[in-house]
Design a protein around this motif. Structure first.
Motif, PDB file in Angstrom:
ATOM      1  N   THR A  96     -20.963  -4.887  -2.518  1.00 29.39           N
ATOM      2  CA  THR A  96     -20.437  -3.756  -1.742  1.00 29.39           C
ATOM      3  C   THR A  96     -21.490  -2.646  -1.611  1.00 29.39           C
ATOM      4  OG1 THR A  96     -18.262  -4.302  -2.632  1.00 29.39           O
ATOM      5  CG2 THR A  96     -18.490  -2.161  -1.545  1.00 29.39           C
ATOM      6  N   HIS A 129     -16.278   2.247   0.164  1.00 31.80           N
ATOM      7  CA  HIS A 129     -16.392   1.101   1.081  1.00 31.80           C
ATOM      8  C   HIS A 129     -15.426  -0.008   0.661  1.00 31.80           C
ATOM      9  CE1 HIS A 129     -18.303  -2.133   3.369  1.00 31.80           C
ATOM     10  NE2 HIS A 129     -19.006  -1.213   4.014  1.00 31.80           N
ATOM     11  N   ASP A 130     -14.855  -0.720   1.631  1.00 28.20           N
ATOM     12  CA  ASP A 130     -14.008  -1.879   1.282  1.00 28.20           C
ATOM     13  C   ASP A 130     -14.842  -2.889   0.496  1.00 28.20           C
ATOM     14  OD1 ASP A 130     -11.810  -0.917   2.525  1.00 28.20           O
ATOM     15  OD2 ASP A 130     -12.176  -1.970   4.431  1.00 28.20           O
ATOM     16  N   TYR A 150     -17.374   0.375  -7.638  1.00 29.87           N
ATOM     17  CA  TYR A 150     -18.101  -0.468  -6.673  1.00 29.87           C
ATOM     18  C   TYR A 150     -18.672  -1.691  -7.378  1.00 29.87           C
ATOM     19  CZ  TYR A 150     -22.759   1.018  -8.353  1.00 29.87           C
ATOM     20  OH  TYR A 150     -23.876   1.220  -9.103  1.00 29.87           O
TER      21      TYR A 150
END
Ligand code: AMP
Ligand code: FES
Ligand code: ZN
Length: 309
Positions: free
Chosen positions: A110, A291-292, A106
């Motif tokens: 994000t 998460h994208d 990450y």
């Protein structure tokens, strides 16, 4: 020549260095921060303060390695990582690099979006946890950060405006090793931003000059500006405010801080100390890593977006 109104004097390069060395040594002695035998891990951001303290410690003969965390804050992170790497290479110093995206899946924008935390809070939590982890795993005795007098006075100002007693009680330049946390110290508390910029100038240290784009316009910077306005009218007010707090107020709050410490458990995932079952960092990583990726522009406040563009 550098003009330092709070000392009512102009300094040449040699005297400026003497002043910085003396003020660092006084902070280290007064608060028993470091010993020559300690293995020290310096958290370096690529900014002037943390590169300066690394330089000062090495120059004074301490055994100090560096730790840089790539936070994934767009170009700002790419640039700051470059300054840290070059500094370490040029001086043959040992640098450990952790990259949030490569090592934990990450980055800060994000994490902020995935957890609903403001970016600086996701960032602070990630940094604190990774400093602690790297120090304990690497067998270091103490973590050094580059917080200077301006930083600490601004935090104190904010905590005082809110009378946040719990934070005030913990706002100390030394946190001893305890409960699975390493010792953490701030040897630059007696030196200002201006003095650290001057140190870098006379020592030929290149550093990232831009501030983090996410932090632009935050409260911390507003507190700094207010204190600078007071300092301009009344030189020495800033250090009297912060150093007076350490000298006269912090001792009165010592009992409060011990009482507030409470019992800690071990995190079920990582084993590190937490008040609940799973620590805040593991919860953050769990959400952020699936998460994208979110680009930095998406998490800037209106104010910050203006400053960034
Ligand atoms: P800041 O939270 O940005 O005001 O930085 C305070 C201190 O934390 C700096 O002086 C450094 O010692 C450390 N620090 C900040 N960012 C990083 C980073 N990306 N990697 C390692 N240390 C950092
Ligand atoms: Fe952490 Fe900017 S450095 S949010
Ligand atoms: Zn955990």
């Amino acid at each position: 020549m550098i003009d330092l109104p709070r000392h009512n004097a102009h300094f040449c390069a040699e005297h400026l260095q003497q002043l910085c060395r003396r003020q660092m040594a006084k902070a280290v002695d007064d608060f028993d921060m470091l010993s020559m035998e300690d293995r020290i891990l310096v958290a370096v951001s690529g900014g002037k303060d943390s590169l300066a303290i690394w330089d000062m410690l090495v120059e004074a003969g301490y055994r100090a390695d560096g730790l840089y965390i790539g936070l994934g804050i767009g170009e700002y992170s790419t640039d700051s990582g470059g300054y840290v790497r070059r500094f370490a290479e040029q001086r043959g110093l040992t640098l450990q690099v952790i990259d949030l995206r490569d090592d934990y899946g990450y980055d800060i924008p994000t994490a902020s979006r995935a957890t609903g935390r403001v970016p600086c809070s996701a960032c602070g939590l990630s940094k604190r946890r990774l400093f602690d982890r790297a120090a304990l795993q690497g067998g270091y005795d103490v973590v050094v950060t580059g917080h200077n007098l301006d930083d600490e006075a601004a935090v104190l100002f904010g905590n005082t405006l809110r009378w946040d007693i719990e934070y005030l009680a913990r706002q100390l330049p030394v946190l001893p090793a305890a409960n699975g946390f390493p010792k953490k110290v701030k040897p630059l508390i007696r030196l200002t931003e201006r003095e650290m910029a001057a140190w870098c100038l006379v020592r030929g240290i290149d550093y990232v000059v831009e501030e983090c784009p996410i932090a632009a316009g935050n409260k911390h910077l507003a507190y700094k500006e207010s204190l600078n306005a007071i300092e301009a009218r009344s030189p020495g007010a800033k250090s009297a405010f912060y150093l007076g707090f350490l000298d006269r107020m912090a001792p009165l709050l010592a009992g409060y801080s011990a009482a507030a410490a409470g019992q800690l458990n071990s995190c079920e995932r990582c084993g590190e100390p937490t008040t609940g079952d799973i620590c805040a960092f593991c919860r953050l990583v769990e959400k952020a890593a699936v998460h994208d990726p979110v680009p930095v522009e998406m998490v800037l406040s209106k104010r910050a977006r203006k400053a960034y563009s």
